[in-house]
Write a protein that holds these residues in place. Structure first.
Motif, PDB file in Angstrom:
ATOM      1  N   TYR A 544       0.849  -1.092   0.156  1.00 12.69           N
ATOM      2  CA  TYR A 544      -0.055   0.052   0.085  1.00 12.69           C
ATOM      3  C   TYR A 544       0.821   1.219   0.017  1.00 12.69           C
ATOM      4  O   TYR A 544       1.717   1.473   0.940  1.00 12.69           O
ATOM      5  CB  TYR A 544      -0.847  -0.073   1.281  1.00 12.69           C
ATOM      6  CG  TYR A 544      -1.801   1.288   1.161  1.00 12.69           C
ATOM      7  CD1 TYR A 544      -3.269   1.255   0.400  1.00 12.69           C
ATOM      8  CD2 TYR A 544      -1.772   2.227   2.012  1.00 12.69           C
ATOM      9  CE1 TYR A 544      -4.099   1.848   0.500  1.00 12.69           C
ATOM     10  CE2 TYR A 544      -2.484   3.243   1.976  1.00 12.69           C
ATOM     11  CZ  TYR A 544      -4.044   3.074   1.496  1.00 12.69           C
ATOM     12  OH  TYR A 544      -4.888   4.330   1.067  1.00 12.69           O
ATOM     13  N   VAL A 545       0.612   2.040  -1.026  1.00  5.66           N
ATOM     14  CA  VAL A 545       1.505   3.268  -1.234  1.00  5.66           C
ATOM     15  C   VAL A 545       0.816   4.368  -0.781  1.00  5.66           C
ATOM     16  O   VAL A 545      -0.319   4.790  -1.642  1.00  5.66           O
ATOM     17  CB  VAL A 545       2.333   3.433  -2.532  1.00  5.66           C
ATOM     18  CG1 VAL A 545       3.231   4.333  -2.943  1.00  5.66           C
ATOM     19  CG2 VAL A 545       3.099   2.094  -2.853  1.00  5.66           C
ATOM     20  N   ILE A 546       1.439   5.410  -0.082  1.00  6.42           N
ATOM     21  CA  ILE A 546       0.742   6.800   0.236  1.00  6.42           C
ATOM     22  C   ILE A 546       1.796   7.750  -0.093  1.00  6.42           C
ATOM     23  O   ILE A 546       3.043   7.627   0.061  1.00  6.42           O
ATOM     24  CB  ILE A 546       0.105   6.853   1.531  1.00  6.42           C
ATOM     25  CG1 ILE A 546      -0.579   8.126   2.034  1.00  6.42           C
ATOM     26  CG2 ILE A 546       1.177   6.623   2.587  1.00  6.42           C
ATOM     27  CD1 ILE A 546      -1.214   8.104   3.117  1.00  6.42           C
ATOM     28  N   CYS A 547       1.208   9.008  -0.621  1.00  8.41           N
ATOM     29  CA  CYS A 547       2.225   9.898  -1.118  1.00  8.41           C
ATOM     30  C   CYS A 547       1.806  11.372  -0.677  1.00  8.41           C
ATOM     31  O   CYS A 547       0.606  11.388  -0.488  1.00  8.41           O
ATOM     32  CB  CYS A 547       2.535   9.813  -2.641  1.00  8.41           C
ATOM     33  SG  CYS A 547       1.160  10.060  -3.747  1.00  8.41           S
ATOM     34  N   ASP A 548       2.574  12.093  -1.022  1.00  5.16           N
ATOM     35  CA  ASP A 548       2.216  13.763  -0.551  1.00  5.16           C
ATOM     36  C   ASP A 548       1.161  14.078  -1.849  1.00  5.16           C
ATOM     37  O   ASP A 548       1.379  13.874  -3.149  1.00  5.16           O
ATOM     38  CB  ASP A 548       3.424  14.574  -0.848  1.00  5.16           C
ATOM     39  CG  ASP A 548       3.084  15.954  -0.377  1.00  5.16           C
ATOM     40  OD1 ASP A 548       2.258  16.602  -1.151  1.00  5.16           O
ATOM     41  OD2 ASP A 548       3.956  16.294   0.570  1.00  5.16           O
ATOM     42  N   ASN A 549       0.206  14.886  -1.430  1.00  2.00           N
ATOM     43  CA  ASN A 549      -0.860  15.409  -2.538  1.00  2.00           C
ATOM     44  C   ASN A 549      -0.497  16.027  -3.505  1.00  2.00           C
ATOM     45  O   ASN A 549      -1.145  16.162  -4.473  1.00  2.00           O
ATOM     46  CB  ASN A 549      -1.970  15.744  -1.649  1.00  2.00           C
ATOM     47  CG  ASN A 549      -1.768  17.009  -1.035  1.00  2.00           C
ATOM     48  OD1 ASN A 549      -0.820  17.492  -0.814  1.00  2.00           O
ATOM     49  ND2 ASN A 549      -3.008  17.639  -0.778  1.00  2.00           N
ATOM     50  N   GLU A 550       0.851  16.825  -3.388  1.00  2.00           N
ATOM     51  CA  GLU A 550       1.256  17.628  -4.454  1.00  2.00           C
ATOM     52  C   GLU A 550       2.606  16.911  -5.149  1.00  2.00           C
ATOM     53  O   GLU A 550       3.329  17.758  -5.750  1.00  2.00           O
ATOM     54  CB  GLU A 550       1.782  18.926  -3.512  1.00  2.00           C
ATOM     55  CG  GLU A 550       0.586  19.707  -3.051  1.00  2.00           C
ATOM     56  CD  GLU A 550       1.123  21.049  -2.338  1.00  2.00           C
ATOM     57  OE1 GLU A 550       2.101  21.573  -2.972  1.00  2.00           O
ATOM     58  OE2 GLU A 550       0.331  21.693  -1.642  1.00  2.00           O
ATOM     59  N   ALA A 551       2.716  15.692  -4.999  1.00  2.00           N
ATOM     60  CA  ALA A 551       3.697  15.019  -5.725  1.00  2.00           C
ATOM     61  C   ALA A 551       3.626  15.216  -7.205  1.00  2.00           C
ATOM     62  O   ALA A 551       2.299  15.264  -7.747  1.00  2.00           O
ATOM     63  CB  ALA A 551       3.823  13.630  -5.256  1.00  2.00           C
ATOM     64  N   ALA A 552       4.601  14.781  -7.897  1.00  2.00           N
ATOM     65  CA  ALA A 552       4.515  14.898  -9.319  1.00  2.00           C
ATOM     66  C   ALA A 552       3.558  13.676  -9.797  1.00  2.00           C
ATOM     67  O   ALA A 552       3.368  12.778  -9.039  1.00  2.00           O
ATOM     68  CB  ALA A 552       5.749  14.702 -10.019  1.00  2.00           C
ATOM     69  N   SER A 553       2.837  13.841 -10.810  1.00  2.00           N
ATOM     70  CA  SER A 553       1.776  12.826 -11.439  1.00  2.00           C
ATOM     71  C   SER A 553       2.752  11.588 -11.737  1.00  2.00           C
ATOM     72  O   SER A 553       1.926  10.695 -11.452  1.00  2.00           O
ATOM     73  CB  SER A 553       1.033  13.504 -12.479  1.00  2.00           C
ATOM     74  OG  SER A 553       1.929  13.502 -13.676  1.00  2.00           O
ATOM     75  N   SER A 554       3.746  11.465 -12.054  1.00  2.00           N
ATOM     76  CA  SER A 554       4.549  10.445 -12.088  1.00  2.00           C
ATOM     77  C   SER A 554       4.652   9.610 -10.770  1.00  2.00           C
ATOM     78  O   SER A 554       4.599   8.357 -11.172  1.00  2.00           O
ATOM     79  CB  SER A 554       5.994  10.764 -12.800  1.00  2.00           C
ATOM     80  OG  SER A 554       6.614  11.515 -11.971  1.00  2.00           O
ATOM     81  N   LEU A 555       4.780  10.051  -9.773  1.00  2.00           N
ATOM     82  CA  LEU A 555       4.658   9.352  -8.497  1.00  2.00           C
ATOM     83  C   LEU A 555       3.298   9.076  -8.086  1.00  2.00           C
ATOM     84  O   LEU A 555       2.820   8.162  -7.836  1.00  2.00           O
ATOM     85  CB  LEU A 555       5.395  10.619  -7.588  1.00  2.00           C
ATOM     86  CG  LEU A 555       5.428   9.897  -6.089  1.00  2.00           C
ATOM     87  CD1 LEU A 555       5.881   8.498  -5.893  1.00  2.00           C
ATOM     88  CD2 LEU A 555       6.154  10.756  -5.226  1.00  2.00           C
ATOM     89  N   LYS A 556       2.232  10.011  -8.124  1.00  2.00           N
ATOM     90  CA  LYS A 556       1.015   9.922  -8.003  1.00  2.00           C
ATOM     91  C   LYS A 556       0.474   8.994  -8.427  1.00  2.00           C
ATOM     92  O   LYS A 556      -0.455   8.184  -7.778  1.00  2.00           O
ATOM     93  CB  LYS A 556       0.080  11.275  -7.750  1.00  2.00           C
ATOM     94  CG  LYS A 556       0.584  12.346  -6.803  1.00  2.00           C
ATOM     95  CD  LYS A 556      -0.415  13.418  -6.910  1.00  2.00           C
ATOM     96  CE  LYS A 556      -1.537  13.460  -6.533  1.00  2.00           C
ATOM     97  NZ  LYS A 556      -2.394  14.820  -6.484  1.00  2.00           N
ATOM     98  N   ASP A 557       0.501   8.588  -9.755  1.00  2.00           N
ATOM     99  CA  ASP A 557       0.108   7.537 -10.438  1.00  2.00           C
ATOM    100  C   ASP A 557       0.283   6.083  -9.975  1.00  2.00           C
ATOM    101  O   ASP A 557      -0.598   5.297 -10.142  1.00  2.00           O
ATOM    102  CB  ASP A 557       0.534   7.630 -11.948  1.00  2.00           C
ATOM    103  CG  ASP A 557      -0.239   8.983 -12.597  1.00  2.00           C
ATOM    104  OD1 ASP A 557      -1.142   9.454 -12.117  1.00  2.00           O
ATOM    105  OD2 ASP A 557       0.274   9.122 -13.699  1.00  2.00           O
ATOM    106  N   LEU A 558       1.554   6.130  -9.110  1.00  2.00           N
ATOM    107  CA  LEU A 558       1.921   4.860  -8.601  1.00  2.00           C
ATOM    108  C   LEU A 558       1.237   4.831  -6.943  1.00  2.00           C
ATOM    109  O   LEU A 558       1.451   3.738  -6.443  1.00  2.00           O
ATOM    110  CB  LEU A 558       3.309   5.007  -8.599  1.00  2.00           C
ATOM    111  CG  LEU A 558       4.135   4.876  -9.824  1.00  2.00           C
ATOM    112  CD1 LEU A 558       5.308   4.824  -9.721  1.00  2.00           C
ATOM    113  CD2 LEU A 558       3.674   3.659 -10.641  1.00  2.00           C
ATOM    114  N   CYS A 559       0.530   5.766  -6.757  1.00  2.00           N
ATOM    115  CA  CYS A 559       0.090   5.688  -5.118  1.00  2.00           C
ATOM    116  C   CYS A 559      -1.455   5.129  -5.080  1.00  2.00           C
ATOM    117  O   CYS A 559      -1.921   5.550  -5.924  1.00  2.00           O
ATOM    118  CB  CYS A 559       0.229   7.242  -4.521  1.00  2.00           C
ATOM    119  SG  CYS A 559       1.919   7.551  -4.598  1.00  2.00           S
TER     120      CYS A 559
END
Length: 653
Positions: A544-559
């Motif tokens: 389960y991956v959680i990330c910053d809500n302002e991260a780049a889309s390339s990262l958010k797409d994996l969260c």
């Protein structure tokens, strides 16, 4: 022939004899006119005269001389009189016994062979006077006692009565210092109270009858092990004061009720001391007890947060009597409603308090569950009922519950492992409260028992809750997968807001994340921002991956989720936690809380927490559950260049 004889004696008797005419004739002494007790002589005129022997007297020596007495009676024999001088001491009549000895018949006031002592019921007065008078102490009982010198001295008769004169007397008295005070004409079998001796044990703030401003009372329990004298004790409320200016003894292990209530009509009236105008505020007030020296003995202060109920007293949990009740009764959670009815009210004045236990509780669901070793159980629910409490409102602070487990076949007790449970706030408005709880399974596979326990006195006493069939629930603990717990499997500290954390479940079974959270502990502090996961389930072998809500889309797409609370730098600790029953448990951590390594973060070379992606080595099967210990990522982590995201979503595949 008659001859005149001149006798130079004291006693001269001249007895004419018939026929004496001067010629010789019969001898006048011939017939012994002296009765054998004297010498007969013939006087000149021819008459006989008797010269009496000692002890005899009379013309013919036929009576006894002075100080002599005829004995035996009518014998004509005179002896020295044994009654002369008076052998009866002047206090009786002397007579002779059959042997001729003196015998005294004493006057009524005297006794003894010589009447020289006082008869029963009489006494010599004045002393050494030999005079006996009726004893003024006869039938007098000298047993008076009284308390003097402000109830500190016992002045009491010794039992000795001393005559003072005819019809007058006094009782001998003596003073005794009473260490525990004088009470009811005797030294009290008691001591004066010291801290810890007295505890406020029950309070009736809102009697049903009469109104709350009248008939209030409270109960004080003697825990000293001996009697206590309340003389000089002072009781304060916010607006009133009562001082016991007379002795009041409370026996050991006995409660006394103080207040304005009348218990005279009760079947078993309690020991009570009046305070007829007692009036305390049921919402906010206090009762404070001080010793005769002014030392605080006990105090209870209440406010609106306490559980007040009209017609029902507050009772201190009896389980606290084995601890320090004078301290514990300051805590509102240690008090509960009276469980016994007394007249029109619910109370136990003068009697032992009932246990502070709910009326009923039971495990609701599930009655059996299976988990792997070391993992969290699913929520287990129980229902609890307490009259006037659970049916009067929801989520009361006076009712608490715990869930626990122990060896199979055992009954729940203090030896089990217990964890706090919480209200199931999805259930409201019912006459019963529902609790939800979970716990970490033991580290050894096998079958265990689980149960609930509930308390009304903050854990001083417990009611154990079982399944409807009266047995504990069944917990089956299976062998775990390769991982004992969840772990942080990947950490991204990239450019800008490119921060992400991956959680991996290798426990062998699905895990509900609703009790888990990620905390960011910033810049060497001890606390920071926390993000709970919510109702998320990670399957076995899943991430389960959680990330910053302002991260780049390339990262958010994996969260799987994003949040504003996951922004961090390389010198901030990232902590995975579980919260069970209100207590937090560290599951895994990156970094060291309360320590700032500086901008370069923890680690060295390409394996640092600043501007790197870190992936957990596949050989590491458990997390770091101490967030405060020294941290070095090099042994357990592999380092990758900044903004490397291609490993997110899987671990060690």
């Amino acid at each position: 022939m008659c001859r005149a004889v001149s006798l130079g004696v004291v006693l001269t008797l001249v007895v004419p004899f018939p026929g004496c005419s001067g010629d010789d004739g019969p001898d006048p002494c011939g017939a012994d006119p002296c009765h054998g007790h004297g010498t007969c002589v013939v006087l000149g005129d021819g008459h006989a005269s008797c010269e009496c022997d000692a002890g005899y007297a009379g013309e013919f020596c036929d009576s006894c001389a002075e100080d002599h007495v005829e004995f035996p009676a009518d014998s004509g024999t005179c002896l020295d009189d044994p009654c002369r001088p008076d052998p009866c001491s002047g206090h009786g009549a002397c007579s002779l016994d059959a042997g001729g000895a003196a015998r005294c018949t004493c006057d009524a006031e005297y006794a003894g062979a010589a009447c020289d002592s006082c008869a029963d019921g009489h006494v010599e007065f004045p002393a050494d006077s030999g005079t006996c008078v009726a004893d003024p102490c006869r039938d007098v009982v000298c047993d008076h006692a009284e308390c003097t010198e402000a109830y500190t001295i016992l002045t009491a008769d010794t039992g000795e009565c001393v005559p003072d004169g005819v019809d007058s007397f006094h009782c001998v008295r003596e003073d005794t210092v009473c260490p525990g005070g004088c009470h009811a004409g005797r030294c009290a079998d008691a001591a004066y109270a010291a801290p810890g001796d007295l505890v406020i044990n029950e309070i009736m703030l809102q009697p049903g009858e009469p109104p709350a401003t009248q008939g209030q009372w409270f109960e004080v329990l003697n825990l000293s092990g001996g009697g206590l004298n309340l003389l000089g004790v002072t009781i304060h409320t916010t607006s009133q004061t009562l001082t016991f200016d007379e002795p009041a003894v409370v026996a050991a292990d006995t409660a006394v009720v103080i207040g304005a209530a009348d218990f005279s009509s009760a079947a078993s009236p309690p020991a009570a001391l009046p305070w007829n105008d007692l009036s305390v505020d049921p919402v906010s007030d206090q009762i404070e007890i001080s010793s005769r020296e002014g030392v605080l003995l006990d105090a209870v202060a209440w406010d609106a947060s306490w559980s007040h109920l009209a017609g029902r007293s507050l009772t201190l949990s009896p389980a606290l009597l084995a601890y320090t009740p004078a301290s514990d009764n300051d805590d509102r959670a240690r008090w509960c409603f009276a469980q016994a009815q007394h007249g029109d009210d619910w109370a136990s004045p003068g009697a032992g308090n009932d246990a502070c236990l709910p009326d009923w509780c039971e495990i609701d669901r599930p009655l059996a569950t299976t988990v792997v070793v070391g993992s969290l159980t699913p929520d287990i629910y129980a229902r609890v009922r307490e009259a006037f409490l659970t049916d009067a409102g929801d989520f009361t602070p006076f009712l608490n519950a715990q869930i626990g487990f122990g060896a199979a076949g055992t009954s729940p007790d203090a030896g089990w492992t217990w964890s706090a449970a919480d209200y199931n706030r999805d259930v409201a408005g019912a006459v019963e409260e529902e609790f939800a709880g979970k716990f970490f399974a033991p580290d050894t596979a096998g079958t265990y028992a689980f149960a609930y326990r509930t308390t009304l006195d903050n854990g001083a006493s417990w009611l154990y809750c079982l399944a409807p069939d009266g047995t504990p629930g069944t917990l089956t603990v299976a062998e775990a997968g390769p991982y004992a717990t969840l772990v942080i499997s990947e950490y991204v500290e990239g450019s800008g807001h490119n921060q992400a954390v991956e959680i991996y479940n290798g426990t062998g079974m699905a895990v509900d994340l609703s009790d888990y959270s990620i905390s960011i502990v910033r810049d060497g502090t001890s606390s920071g921002m926390t993000q709970r996961f919510g109702s998320v389930v990670i399957g076995d072998g899943q991430t389960y991956v959680i990330c910053d809500n302002e991260a780049a889309s390339s990262l958010k797409d994996l969260c799987d989720d994003d949040t504003a609370y996951l922004w961090y730098d390389g010198n901030d600790a990232v902590v995975l936690e579980a919260t069970i029953g209100g207590f937090g448990y560290v599951i895994d951590a990156i970094g060291q809380a309360e320590f700032d390594p500086g901008a370069s973060g923890w680690g060295s070379g390409d394996v640092t927490t600043t501007d790197h992606t870190l992936r957990r080595k596949c050989t590491v099967l458990e997390g770091d559950d101490d967030r405060s210990d020294a941290f070095d990522p090099v042994p357990e982590w592999d380092g990758y260049a900044i903004d490397t995201f291609d490993g997110l979503g899987s671990h060690c595949e």
